[in-house]
Write a protein that holds these residues in place. Structure first.
Motif: not given
Length: 328
Positions: A119-120, A122-123, A126-127, A130, A284, A287, A290, A292
């Motif tokens: 998931k880290y 993926e963040q 995506k961002n 992070t 937090q 947009e 991210g 994690s």
């Protein structure tokens, strides 16, 4: 009380990997769920009480899925699979290693080893910015470095900038020998180590000379705008709020920033707020940013490290409760 027997058919080619060296993997499953697991050559029999068999069967199915993908079932992997059985992500555990980042200089693939690490990553993809927050041994910095080097090799960015706050943990900088660079090098050593392992010492040094890789204390970032770069701020728990704001406002066009830290190991002087803790609250809901949170379940060092972190967390929780009672 009579015991049930549950049979699982398994390709014999996978059994040695599943059982592990000296059957260590299976012994862990047997001990954890109070069952006996017998190798039948073309599969296994799980012997025990019905509820325990169900749990052991779930673990065995995951081990088979790992083996079918050609993944080595390490001590860390078996411990993680067992610990994750009650997690909501348990159904996807075998997909962890599908996420490939890059190869080390020795040809070892770098992949996530836990769902938290997956998931880290993926963040990060995506961002633009992070935050990776978690205890020691969760791969925060190493995976950040791997992602930065991969982006650099793929020409997604033109340079890598790695930085840390030079905060003393016991020794004063002024007491250390050498000039300023020699004084701060010990603080940056973990970053050098990761670079050497992933891209090789020669390649790293060549890029350092060209200026396409820069390793510097956080103070050196002031007054700069960092365009088209992959920027990694490590040990961010030791930044002040002012330093964190300064760093975040350096980020230019075409850049990505990764901020890693362990909020349980803050070396700032008493009374000083940690920049990362404040930033996590303020940013937090923005947009493109991210966050994690890795936990002791994501520790991929020696199994004792996970136990040590867990013991400290319990101790700190007890201390907080005692403090609250005394305060009342």
């Amino acid at each position: 009380m009579s015991k049930d027997i549950h049979k699982i058919d398994i390709n014999s080619d996978y059994l040695s990997n599943i059982f592990g060296k000296f059957d260590e993997n299976i012994k862990k499953v047997e001990k954890e769920f109070s069952v006996n697991i017998v190798n039948r050559g073309d599969g296994v029999n799980i012997i025990g009480e019905e509820e325990n068999i169900k749990k052991a069967d779930l673990i065995m199915q995951k081990l088979v899925a790992f083996a079918e993908k050609g993944e080595e079932i390490t001590e860390q992997a078996i411990n993680y699979i067992i610990d994750s059985i009650s997690d909501k992500d348990f159904g996807d555990v075998e997909k962890i290693n599908d996420d490939f980042v890059c190869m080390t200089i020795s040809g070892k693939p770098i992949k996530p080893k836990t769902m938290g690490q997956k998931k880290y990553l993926e963040q990060i993809r995506k961002n633009t910015i992070t935050f990776g927050v978690g205890p020691a041994g969760t791969g925060k910095t190493y995976l950040a470095m791997a992602m930065a080097i991969t982006a650099f090799k793929n020409n997604e960015v033109s340079r890598i900038i790695l930085t840390r706050p030079a905060i003393e943990a016991g020794e004063k900088l002024g007491f250390l020998p050498g000039d300023l660079q020699q004084k701060v090098d010990p603080y940056l050593r973990p970053l050098y180590d990761a670079l050497y392992e992933i891209m090789g010492a020669d390649n790293f040094l060549k890029n350092m000379e060209r200026g396409t890789i820069e390793v510097a204390p956080l103070a050196y970032m002031r007054g700069r705008t960092l365009d088209n770069a992959y920027i990694v701020l490590d040990e961010a728990q030791n930044t002040t709020p002012e330093q964190m704001k300064m760093f975040l406002t350096r980020i230019g066009f075409g850049s990505k920033a990764l901020i890693t830290g362990d909020i349980t190991q803050i070396d700032l002087p008493d009374g000083k707020k940690s920049g990362i803790i404040e930033a996590l609250k303020i940013l937090q809901d923005i947009e493109g940013i991210g966050i994690s949170h890795l936990t002791n379940k994501d520790v991929v060092r020696h199994p004792l490290v996970q136990k040590i972190i867990g013991a400290y967390e319990k101790h700190e929780e007890k201390t907080k409760k005692v403090y609250k009672v005394r305060k009342k």
